[in-house]
Design an enzyme around this catalytic site. Structure first.
Site, PDB file in Angstrom:
ATOM      1  N   GLU A  47      53.364  54.467  40.234  1.00  0.00           N
ATOM      2  CA  GLU A  47      52.731  55.443  39.352  1.00  0.00           C
ATOM      3  C   GLU A  47      51.626  54.803  38.519  1.00  0.00           C
ATOM      4  O   GLU A  47      50.554  55.390  38.331  1.00  0.00           O
ATOM      5  CB  GLU A  47      53.774  56.079  38.421  1.00  0.00           C
ATOM      6  CG  GLU A  47      54.865  56.857  39.141  1.00  0.00           C
ATOM      7  CD  GLU A  47      56.100  56.025  39.446  1.00  0.00           C
ATOM      8  OE1 GLU A  47      57.206  56.572  39.336  1.00  0.00           O
ATOM      9  OE2 GLU A  47      55.947  54.825  39.782  1.00  0.00           O
ATOM     10  N   ALA A 156      72.177  38.260  78.178  1.00  0.00           N
ATOM     11  CA  ALA A 156      72.032  36.933  78.776  1.00  0.00           C
ATOM     12  C   ALA A 156      72.559  36.994  80.199  1.00  0.00           C
ATOM     13  O   ALA A 156      73.404  37.841  80.533  1.00  0.00           O
ATOM     14  CB  ALA A 156      72.793  35.873  77.977  1.00  0.00           C
ATOM     15  N   ALA A 157      72.059  36.105  81.040  1.00  0.00           N
ATOM     16  CA  ALA A 157      72.526  36.035  82.419  1.00  0.00           C
ATOM     17  C   ALA A 157      73.871  35.317  82.486  1.00  0.00           C
ATOM     18  O   ALA A 157      74.361  34.790  81.479  1.00  0.00           O
ATOM     19  CB  ALA A 157      71.485  35.313  83.281  1.00  0.00           C
ATOM     20  N   LEU A 198      63.536  31.877  63.172  1.00  0.00           N
ATOM     21  CA  LEU A 198      63.819  33.030  62.313  1.00  0.00           C
ATOM     22  C   LEU A 198      62.755  33.338  61.266  1.00  0.00           C
ATOM     23  O   LEU A 198      62.896  34.307  60.517  1.00  0.00           O
ATOM     24  CB  LEU A 198      65.186  32.892  61.615  1.00  0.00           C
ATOM     25  CG  LEU A 198      66.388  32.769  62.547  1.00  0.00           C
ATOM     26  CD1 LEU A 198      67.670  32.654  61.725  1.00  0.00           C
ATOM     27  CD2 LEU A 198      66.477  33.929  63.511  1.00  0.00           C
ATOM     28  N   ARG A 201      56.259  35.161  62.134  1.00  0.00           N
ATOM     29  CA  ARG A 201      55.019  34.590  62.658  1.00  0.00           C
ATOM     30  C   ARG A 201      54.017  35.714  62.910  1.00  0.00           C
ATOM     31  O   ARG A 201      54.379  36.885  63.005  1.00  0.00           O
ATOM     32  CB  ARG A 201      55.275  33.825  63.958  1.00  0.00           C
ATOM     33  CG  ARG A 201      56.179  32.618  63.799  1.00  0.00           C
ATOM     34  CD  ARG A 201      56.158  31.744  65.056  1.00  0.00           C
ATOM     35  NE  ARG A 201      56.573  32.468  66.248  1.00  0.00           N
ATOM     36  CZ  ARG A 201      57.833  32.606  66.640  1.00  0.00           C
ATOM     37  NH1 ARG A 201      58.810  32.086  65.914  1.00  0.00           N
ATOM     38  NH2 ARG A 201      58.131  33.273  67.747  1.00  0.00           N
ATOM     39  N   THR A 288      78.963  38.602  69.396  1.00  0.00           N
ATOM     40  CA  THR A 288      80.145  38.371  68.558  1.00  0.00           C
ATOM     41  C   THR A 288      79.879  38.772  67.112  1.00  0.00           C
ATOM     42  O   THR A 288      80.688  39.468  66.477  1.00  0.00           O
ATOM     43  CB  THR A 288      80.569  36.896  68.629  1.00  0.00           C
ATOM     44  OG1 THR A 288      80.874  36.553  69.982  1.00  0.00           O
ATOM     45  CG2 THR A 288      81.793  36.651  67.762  1.00  0.00           C
TER      46      THR A 288
END
Length: 362
Positions: A47, A156-157, A198, A201, A288
């Site tokens: 404001e 993930a594989a 983390l 960038r 997890t």
């Protein structure tokens, strides 16, 4: 008001622990004469910035604000008094202020003869300010869980490889989410597997102080001294169990918290982060950790990046979340779908109240 909501979003990631707020001022004839938003904690509120832009033209005009003007003196003065002093004749705000320390602005305005209205575009304004509103109402940070998966739900594989499932465009979009968050949270499993940095960038002029807090849940304090999250690019907090041996953790802040069958207690962690002024959390951990947050009933939004890839085996996006039967499932409501490069980004929120199984048992 729609413009005010857009302006408020410019403050995401830089106003902690304050809300994001936008304000548009029109003169007596309805012409826009001033705009502003809360740019940084400790700085002028939306404001005040809008009033400065409007100058004398604000007198007799209307202020459109996404949140009820504050009524207290902190690092800045009360916005309700500033609007009265500027000669504003009418104030329209979207969402009442739930913070008892700052609420009452509307009553102050009415007592000074200023007409007030509330509720205009309230749903949009609530969504834009969800992190702060959640923190005030629930006493914990707002949690956004982000993941990237194949079209068949694998993160993930079978051999554990996961870089890169999603596209460069999706990964760039994740940095936007990081920049808007107060803290980024991962678990020790993700740390060992990916050694993530983390930090945000791709944004010019971002200092370490502007970066979100990097939080690692590491029950047994197994983090390696060479982990990338331990550099000085951004602040880092390591959460460990109360009995963990942390003698090797020097030069980094450590907090001891209780743990349960999932690891560090999610409720204890969120309580600690809230105490530190964190109002929004980006959960970037693996299946997890995501399961632990879902089991605790502490996921407020899900953003999934689905890549046009099939694996057929490997880890799924969500591990055990304490949900044993379909009737107990966390049902979601999709709020947005958009193409990001070759991927599909899906945003969803809980469709209704979710009671974790552990709470039902008690």
């Amino acid at each position: 008001m729609g413009r005010a909501v857009e302006l408020a979003a410019r403050g995401l990631g830089s106003t902690r622990p304050n809300p994001v707020v936008g304000c548009v001022i029109t003169d007596a004839s309805g012409t826009v004469v001033g705009e502003g938003w809360h740019e940084r904690a400790g700085g002028p509120h939306a404001e005040v910035n809008a009033l400065r832009a409007a100058g004398p033209a604000a007198r007799g005009g209307t202020a459109y604000v996404t949140l009820e003007p504050c009524n207290h003196t902190g690092r800045t003065g009360p916005c309700a008094a500033a609007l009265v002093e500027a000669g504003i004749a009418r104030v329209v705000y979207a969402v009442p202020d739930p913070n008892p320390q700052a609420s009452g602005g509307a009553a102050t305005l009415r007592a000074a003869g200023v007409a007030t209205e509330s509720g205009l575009l309230a749903e949009r304004a609530e969504e834009g300010n969800a992190a702060w509103l959640t923190s005030v109402r629930l006493g914990r940070p707002y949690v956004l869980w982000k993941y990237a998966a194949t079209l068949d739900g694998r993160v993930a594989a079978a051999d554990g490889t996961s870089r890169w499932i999603s596209s460069a465009e999706s990964r760039a979009d994740v940095h936007r989410l990081r920049a808007e968050a107060d803290a980024v949270v991962v678990g020790s499993g993700t740390l060992r597997a990916d050694d993530p940095h983390l930090a945000v960038r791709g944004r010019d002029g971002l200092t370490a102080a502007d970066q979100p807090l990097r939080v690692v849940l590491d029950t047994r304090a197994t983090i390696r001294p060479t982990a990338r999250v331990l550099d000085e690019a951004a602040p880092t907090l390591i959460a460990v169990a109360e009995e963990a041996d942390t003698r090797h953790l020097t030069g980094v802040e450590v907090v001891r918290l209780p743990h349960d069958k999932y690891g560090i207690s999610v409720d204890a962690l969120l309580g600690e982060l809230h105490r530190r002024g964190v109002r929004s959390v980006l959960l970037e951990g693996g299946p997890t950790l995501a399961g632990a947050f879902v089991a605790a009933g502490a996921v407020d939004k899900v953003v999934g990046y689905l890549a046009p890839v099939l694996l057929g085996a490997g880890r799924t996006a969500l591990a055990d979340a304490g949900i044993a039967t379909l009737t107990d499932a966390l049902r979601l409501r999709i709020t947005d779908t958009v193409r990001i490069g070759p991927d599909l980004r899906i945003t969803a929120v809980p469709a209704g109240p979710f009671v974790p199984t552990a709470l039902k048992e008690h």
